[in-house]
Design a protein around this motif. Structure first.
Motif, PDB file in Angstrom:
ATOM      1  N   ASP A  60     -21.049  -2.509   1.628  1.00 22.56           N
ATOM      2  CA  ASP A  60     -19.662  -3.363   1.679  1.00 22.56           C
ATOM      3  C   ASP A  60     -18.609  -2.374   0.756  1.00 22.56           C
ATOM      4  O   ASP A  60     -18.891  -1.217   0.803  1.00 22.56           O
ATOM      5  CB  ASP A  60     -19.709  -4.787   1.074  1.00 22.56           C
ATOM      6  N   GLY A  61     -17.649  -3.060   0.200  1.00 24.10           N
ATOM      7  CA  GLY A  61     -16.952  -2.074  -0.866  1.00 24.10           C
ATOM      8  C   GLY A  61     -15.421  -1.969  -0.207  1.00 24.10           C
ATOM      9  O   GLY A  61     -15.144  -2.536   1.108  1.00 24.10           O
ATOM     10  N   LYS A  62     -14.509  -1.428  -0.894  1.00 25.18           N
ATOM     11  CA  LYS A  62     -13.173  -0.993  -0.407  1.00 25.18           C
ATOM     12  C   LYS A  62     -12.775   0.277  -0.719  1.00 25.18           C
ATOM     13  O   LYS A  62     -13.104   0.712  -1.824  1.00 25.18           O
ATOM     14  CB  LYS A  62     -12.208  -2.070  -0.888  1.00 25.18           C
ATOM     15  N   VAL A  63     -12.028   0.943   0.252  1.00 22.21           N
ATOM     16  CA  VAL A  63     -11.559   2.381  -0.152  1.00 22.21           C
ATOM     17  C   VAL A  63      -9.901   2.242  -0.273  1.00 22.21           C
ATOM     18  O   VAL A  63      -9.445   1.041   0.151  1.00 22.21           O
ATOM     19  CB  VAL A  63     -11.830   3.300   0.910  1.00 22.21           C
ATOM     20  N   LYS A  64      -9.596   3.390  -0.866  1.00 28.09           N
ATOM     21  CA  LYS A  64      -7.769   3.337  -0.869  1.00 28.09           C
ATOM     22  C   LYS A  64      -7.555   2.237  -1.640  1.00 28.09           C
ATOM     23  O   LYS A  64      -6.225   1.792  -1.048  1.00 28.09           O
ATOM     24  CB  LYS A  64      -7.425   3.435   0.593  1.00 28.09           C
ATOM     25  N   GLN A  65      -7.972   1.674  -2.637  1.00 33.61           N
ATOM     26  CA  GLN A  65      -7.151   0.788  -3.311  1.00 33.61           C
ATOM     27  C   GLN A  65      -6.047   1.435  -4.106  1.00 33.61           C
ATOM     28  O   GLN A  65      -5.113   0.706  -4.455  1.00 33.61           O
ATOM     29  CB  GLN A  65      -8.157  -0.120  -4.232  1.00 33.61           C
ATOM     30  N   ASN A  66      -6.350   2.445  -4.482  1.00 33.51           N
ATOM     31  CA  ASN A  66      -5.359   3.468  -5.079  1.00 33.51           C
ATOM     32  C   ASN A  66      -5.363   4.891  -4.237  1.00 33.51           C
ATOM     33  O   ASN A  66      -6.126   5.270  -3.603  1.00 33.51           O
ATOM     34  CB  ASN A  66      -5.478   3.945  -6.514  1.00 33.51           C
ATOM     35  N   LEU A  67      -4.178   5.504  -4.000  1.00 32.70           N
ATOM     36  CA  LEU A  67      -4.251   6.753  -3.332  1.00 32.70           C
ATOM     37  C   LEU A  67      -5.039   7.544  -3.863  1.00 32.70           C
ATOM     38  O   LEU A  67      -5.646   8.551  -3.080  1.00 32.70           O
ATOM     39  CB  LEU A  67      -2.595   7.305  -3.351  1.00 32.70           C
ATOM     40  N   GLU A  68      -5.295   7.753  -5.315  1.00 35.54           N
ATOM     41  CA  GLU A  68      -6.183   8.640  -5.665  1.00 35.54           C
ATOM     42  C   GLU A  68      -7.744   8.350  -5.400  1.00 35.54           C
ATOM     43  O   GLU A  68      -8.490   9.312  -5.776  1.00 35.54           O
ATOM     44  CB  GLU A  68      -6.036   8.887  -7.171  1.00 35.54           C
ATOM     45  N   ASP A  69      -8.034   7.346  -4.936  1.00 35.35           N
ATOM     46  CA  ASP A  69      -9.349   6.925  -4.521  1.00 35.35           C
ATOM     47  C   ASP A  69      -9.774   7.883  -3.083  1.00 35.35           C
ATOM     48  O   ASP A  69     -10.883   7.821  -2.817  1.00 35.35           O
ATOM     49  CB  ASP A  69      -9.358   5.467  -3.973  1.00 35.35           C
TER      50      ASP A  69
END
Length: 449
Positions: free
Chosen positions: A26-35
């Motif tokens: 699972d999880g999430k990416v691009k919560q911040n641009l720097e991610d």
């Protein structure tokens, strides 16, 4: 049985199966641009860095000539918008701007961009707060795709399911064993508006009114409510003049405004309305449909349990160059040579390929061709349709693409419920294809934005 995706978006863009059968974290990416950091890797192995990672700038020896190469860092901007901004601020045509490859929009990315007809003195230190110029050098030629090897990705996946952390090694091991499918990723089609391939299909079929309608009037759930309202207004009324007043100004909605402006004075002139768009964007639509067909065929191969990193009799392979990139040397594999070919594949000197179909595609007898022909039949598309008679410059001959790639994993680090991963992929491949195998998101339109 191959593991089927449960995500509607995956199926919408042709990624029907995973190659790994491990649980997703699972999880999430691009919560911040720097991610999500993307740094270009040159053909000689040098990295074109962002200011975030602190890597040294590549050593590039300038040469007298009409081009300037700029190392550009951009934040949250797509390649077409970047080209439009540079064109306007430098006073050059978009055709005088060249780069080696598209980069993710929702990310911090670095790449070399070349511009013809300017001098180094014309280059500012930035083009606004989201586009920085880290260095510039005069050059005698354009910067092209052949100048890059690929990209290095530094990515943080937040809020993963810690109870499934053992799946990380499981996925990585299976990818090394089975190969990472070279699916065209979400950003090829769009996450909030995943319809570039839909527009491309209408163009191929000569359905130009439908192509315009998809561009202007089809509202998608992830778009801002105000934009959905405007699109629904267009679908309901066909009032292009009023819609032009309502559509926000700015680069993000430049395609819509360009088409609306033409239709305001010529409401039925759909071909010329499309011609108001940059050729690069129109080609992107057609190539996105080509990419969708490739995804469908690759999915079908995986779904049938056929290998993607090993050749079968009747397959085609491409020999790899000294950098591990596919060459134009394509070989048809017959029964007598399949073992020797697979030895070359194991040694990293060849790779199985599939067609990126176009009007010049030839299908040799074999399992991959059979799959591709079946896909075209289901789509109701004939190869001759890739000669776009009304807009000839959008015609595409067709080419090849590897079915799999072996990612270079540089670092994996798990801190709490965050996964930090650094890896490289050859040019033309998508980081989201690897992240998708790790996460197995049921809502990528949310988890990848």
């Amino acid at each position: 049985m191959p593991l089927a995706s449960e995500a509607w978006l995956d199926r919408y863009i042709g990624m029907n199966y995973y190659i790994t059968d491990c649980e997703g974290i699972d999880g999430k990416v691009k919560q911040n641009l720097e991610d999500f950091i993307v740094e270009e890797v040159l053909i000689d192995g040098q990295v074109v860095p962002t200011s975030i990672t602190g890597k040294p700038l590549p050593r590039i020896v300038g040469k007298p000539g009409p081009w300037v190469w700029m190392i550009i860092e951009k934040r949250g901007i797509d390649a077409i918008t970047l080209s439009l901004i540079l064109s306007r601020k430098l006073g050059v045509s978009p055709r005088d701007i060249s780069f080696g490859g598209f980069k993710d929009a929702v990310a911090v990315t670095s790449q070399i961009v070349s511009v013809r007809g300017i001098s180094i003195n014309d280059v500012p230190s930035d083009f606004g707060r989201d586009i920085k110029v880290l260095s510039a050098v005069g050059m005698d030629r354009a910067f092209i795709t052949g100048n890059i090897w690929g990209n290095e990705f530094t990515i943080r996946v937040r809020n993963i399911d810690i109870s499934k952390r053992d799946s990380i090694n499981c996925v990585v091991n299976q990818l090394m064993e089975r190969g990472l499918p070279t699916y065209y990723g979400y950003q090829r089609f769009g996450l909030k508006r995943p319809n570039s391939h839909v527009i491309g299909r209408h163009i191929i079929l000569g359905e130009f009114e439908s192509a315009v309608s998809e561009l202007l009037a089809h509202a998608y759930p992830m778009e801002p409510p105000r934009i959905r309202e405007i699109r629904e207004f267009i679908a309901r009324t066909g009032d292009y003049s009023k819609a032009l007043e309502l559509m926000p100004r700015g680069y993000r909605y430049y395609p819509e405004r360009a088409v609306l402006r033409q239709l305001s004075s010529n409401p039925r002139d759909f071909v010329n309305a499309l011609r108001k768009l940059p050729r690069e964007l129109l080609i992107l639509y057609v190539e996105s449909y080509q990419s969708y067909l490739f995804n469908l065929a690759l999915s079908e191969r995986i779904g049938r349990g056929l290998p993607i990193n090993r050749a079968l009799p009747g397959d085609m392979i491409a020999l790899l160059d000294e950098h591990g990139l596919p060459t134009k040397h394509v070989i048809y594999v017959n029964e007598s040579m399949v073992d020797k070919v697979n030895e070359l594949i194991v040694k990293g000197r060849a790779i199985p390929i599939g067609h990126l179909v176009g009007y010049n595609t030839k299908f040799p007898p074999g399992p991959q061709s059979d799959i591709e022909i079946d896909v075209l039949k289901r789509e109701g598309v004939d190869l001759s349709m890739f000669r776009v008679k009304s807009i000839p410059e959008l015609s595409i001959k067709g080419s090849y693409r590897s079915l799999s790639v072996k990612p270079i994993i540089i670092n994996i680090n798990l801190v709490g419920n965050e996964l930090n991963i650094v890896f490289r992929l050859p040019r033309g491949n998508y980081a989201t294809a690897l992240l998708r195998e790790l996460m197995k998101s049921k809502q990528p339109e949310i988890d990848f934005t």
